[in-house]
Every structure is written in C-alpha cells, then in structure tokens.
Design an enzyme around this catalytic site. Structure first.
Site, mmCIF file in Angstrom:
data_model
loop_
_atom_site.group_PDB
_atom_site.id
_atom_site.type_symbol
_atom_site.label_atom_id
_atom_site.label_comp_id
_atom_site.label_asym_id
_atom_site.label_seq_id
_atom_site.Cartn_x
_atom_site.Cartn_y
_atom_site.Cartn_z
ATOM 1 N N HIS A 46 0.822 -1.213 0.000
ATOM 2 C CA HIS A 46 0.000 0.000 0.000
ATOM 3 C C HIS A 46 0.855 1.261 0.000
ATOM 4 O O HIS A 46 1.630 1.503 0.928
ATOM 5 C CB HIS A 46 -0.940 0.033 1.211
ATOM 6 C CG HIS A 46 -1.858 1.219 1.195
ATOM 7 N ND1 HIS A 46 -3.099 1.193 0.608
ATOM 8 C CD2 HIS A 46 -1.678 2.491 1.635
ATOM 9 C CE1 HIS A 46 -3.662 2.390 0.701
ATOM 10 N NE2 HIS A 46 -2.811 3.193 1.321
ATOM 11 N N ASN A 85 -3.508 9.001 -11.897
ATOM 12 C CA ASN A 85 -4.218 10.156 -11.352
ATOM 13 C C ASN A 85 -3.666 10.433 -9.955
ATOM 14 O O ASN A 85 -3.486 9.506 -9.160
ATOM 15 C CB ASN A 85 -5.720 9.881 -11.294
ATOM 16 C CG ASN A 85 -6.313 9.656 -12.675
ATOM 17 O OD1 ASN A 85 -5.860 10.238 -13.662
ATOM 18 N ND2 ASN A 85 -7.320 8.802 -12.764
ATOM 19 N N GLY A 91 -8.212 13.701 -10.112
ATOM 20 C CA GLY A 91 -9.137 12.654 -10.527
ATOM 21 C C GLY A 91 -8.930 11.327 -9.828
ATOM 22 O O GLY A 91 -9.546 10.320 -10.200
ATOM 23 N N HIS A 96 -4.792 4.153 -3.426
ATOM 24 C CA HIS A 96 -3.776 3.091 -3.407
ATOM 25 C C HIS A 96 -3.152 3.180 -4.793
ATOM 26 O O HIS A 96 -3.859 3.031 -5.804
ATOM 27 C CB HIS A 96 -4.432 1.732 -3.144
ATOM 28 C CG HIS A 96 -3.490 0.570 -3.177
ATOM 29 N ND1 HIS A 96 -3.440 -0.393 -2.189
ATOM 30 C CD2 HIS A 96 -2.562 0.205 -4.098
ATOM 31 C CE1 HIS A 96 -2.521 -1.297 -2.509
ATOM 32 N NE2 HIS A 96 -1.981 -0.952 -3.675
ATOM 33 N N HIS A 98 -1.779 3.239 -8.391
ATOM 34 C CA HIS A 98 -2.052 2.354 -9.526
ATOM 35 C C HIS A 98 -1.849 3.090 -10.836
ATOM 36 O O HIS A 98 -1.957 4.315 -10.895
ATOM 37 C CB HIS A 98 -3.483 1.796 -9.457
ATOM 38 C CG HIS A 98 -4.548 2.841 -9.362
ATOM 39 N ND1 HIS A 98 -4.857 3.483 -8.175
ATOM 40 C CD2 HIS A 98 -5.368 3.377 -10.295
ATOM 41 C CE1 HIS A 98 -5.821 4.353 -8.388
ATOM 42 N NE2 HIS A 98 -6.146 4.322 -9.676
ATOM 43 N N HIS A 100 -3.223 3.238 -14.777
ATOM 44 C CA HIS A 100 -4.254 2.861 -15.751
ATOM 45 C C HIS A 100 -3.550 2.539 -17.075
ATOM 46 O O HIS A 100 -2.752 3.351 -17.561
ATOM 47 C CB HIS A 100 -5.222 4.021 -16.010
ATOM 48 C CG HIS A 100 -6.025 4.443 -14.817
ATOM 49 N ND1 HIS A 100 -7.349 4.107 -14.667
ATOM 50 C CD2 HIS A 100 -5.690 5.172 -13.726
ATOM 51 C CE1 HIS A 100 -7.799 4.622 -13.526
ATOM 52 N NE2 HIS A 100 -6.818 5.277 -12.940
HETATM 53 P P1 AMP Z 1 -8.460 6.537 -9.963
HETATM 54 O O1 AMP Z 1 -9.557 7.504 -10.301
HETATM 55 O O2 AMP Z 1 -7.175 6.802 -10.698
HETATM 56 O O3 AMP Z 1 -8.267 6.417 -8.464
HETATM 57 O O4 AMP Z 1 -8.936 5.139 -10.513
HETATM 58 C C1 AMP Z 1 -9.669 4.248 -9.758
HETATM 59 C C2 AMP Z 1 -10.236 3.248 -10.728
HETATM 60 O O5 AMP Z 1 -10.542 2.082 -10.012
HETATM 61 C C3 AMP Z 1 -11.530 3.708 -11.427
HETATM 62 O O6 AMP Z 1 -11.322 3.692 -12.842
HETATM 63 C C4 AMP Z 1 -12.570 2.677 -10.979
HETATM 64 O O7 AMP Z 1 -13.473 2.324 -12.001
HETATM 65 C C5 AMP Z 1 -11.688 1.500 -10.568
HETATM 66 N N1 AMP Z 1 -12.220 0.617 -9.554
HETATM 67 C C6 AMP Z 1 -12.784 0.965 -8.377
HETATM 68 N N2 AMP Z 1 -13.117 -0.129 -7.668
HETATM 69 C C7 AMP Z 1 -12.753 -1.192 -8.417
HETATM 70 C C8 AMP Z 1 -12.848 -2.601 -8.242
HETATM 71 N N3 AMP Z 1 -13.374 -3.144 -7.149
HETATM 72 N N4 AMP Z 1 -12.365 -3.403 -9.225
HETATM 73 C C9 AMP Z 1 -11.835 -2.871 -10.340
HETATM 74 N N5 AMP Z 1 -11.713 -1.556 -10.567
HETATM 75 C C10 AMP Z 1 -12.177 -0.716 -9.618
HETATM 76 ZN ZN ZN Z 2 -4.165 -0.292 -0.297
#
Ligand code: AMP
Ligand code: ZN
Length: 104
Positions: A46, A85, A91, A96, A98, A100
């Site tokens: 995390h 983001n 956005g 956590h 990540h 895209h």
């Molecule tokens: P961000 O806005 O960069 O924090 O992206 C978060 C992304 O996580 C969004 O595109 C959501 O659609 C996706 N998301 C949220 N919950 C889940 C989940 N349980 N499984 C897969 N994707 C998720």
């Molecule tokens: Zn986490």
C-alpha cells in the site's frame, strides 16, 4: 491497509481475476472501463498516491511501468496510454497507487 479495496483485491480477498501478477504488483480489469482496454496495475504494497512516494518506492513504480509493457505486449496492443491520477483534484478516486493502462 484496512478498508483499502485495492489491498483487498491484491491479496485475493475479493476474487477479482488477475490478468498478470508478479512479486510487486497485480493487474486486473477496471470495473468501470473508460476505453475498450482498461487495466489497472496495482502495487501489492500500500502506497496511497504518488504524493506519498518516497525515494525507496522508485524501483517499485518502474517495475509497475515494466509490468504494463509486458501486459500490453501479451495483449498485442499496438499502442496505449499509461495514466496515474494524483490526488482528488487530479481525478484520483482510489487512494492506493495504480497505473491505468488504456487502449482503444
Ligand atoms: P483513480 O480515479 O485513478 O483512483 O482510478 C480508480 C479506478 O478504479 C476507477 O477507474 C474505478 O473504475 C476502478 N475501480 C474501483 N473499484 C474497483 C474494483 N473493485 N475493481 C476494479 N476496478 C475498480
Ligand atoms: Zn491499499
């Protein structure tokens, strides 16, 4: 990290299928895809956001970018976008870290 959905997914608690995994990260389809291919590369450890990164996390983020490349290669994507983001104003919805991986 308690109550973090991506921590729960990363340890397999949610049952989300992984498209890729290694010692550092896991990858799975975004639940609400914004493009035909929309994959999230998520660290196993995390870290809340890029703003929370310390210098010791640099290698981990590099490995996540490399994992993105391996996934794109495996899918035969000719080109793609990698997006992180940062912060609510940037956005970010899930705090956590990540990447895209998106492609049309
Ligand atoms: P961000 O806005 O960069 O924090 O992206 C978060 C992304 O996580 C969004 O595109 C959501 O659609 C996706 N998301 C949220 N919950 C889940 C989940 N349980 N499984 C897969 N994707 C998720
Ligand atoms: Zn986490």
């Amino acid at each position: 990290m308690e109550n973090c959905i991506f921590c729960k997914i990363a340890v397999g608690d949610v049952g989300t299928p992984f498209l890729y995994e290694d010692v550092d990260c896991v990858a799975f389809n975004d639940i609400d895809p914004k493009s035909p291919t929309h994959i999230l590369i998520v660290s196993r450890r995390h870290i809340g956001s890029v703003v929370d990164m310390s210098e010791s996390d640099v290698d981990l983020l590099g490995r996540m970018v490399f994992a993105s490349k391996l996934i794109a290669n495996k899918l035969g994507l000719p080109g793609y976008r990698l997006q992180i983001n940062v912060g609510e104003a940037g956005g970010q919805e899930v705090f956590h870290i990540h990447i895209h991986l998106m492609s049309n």
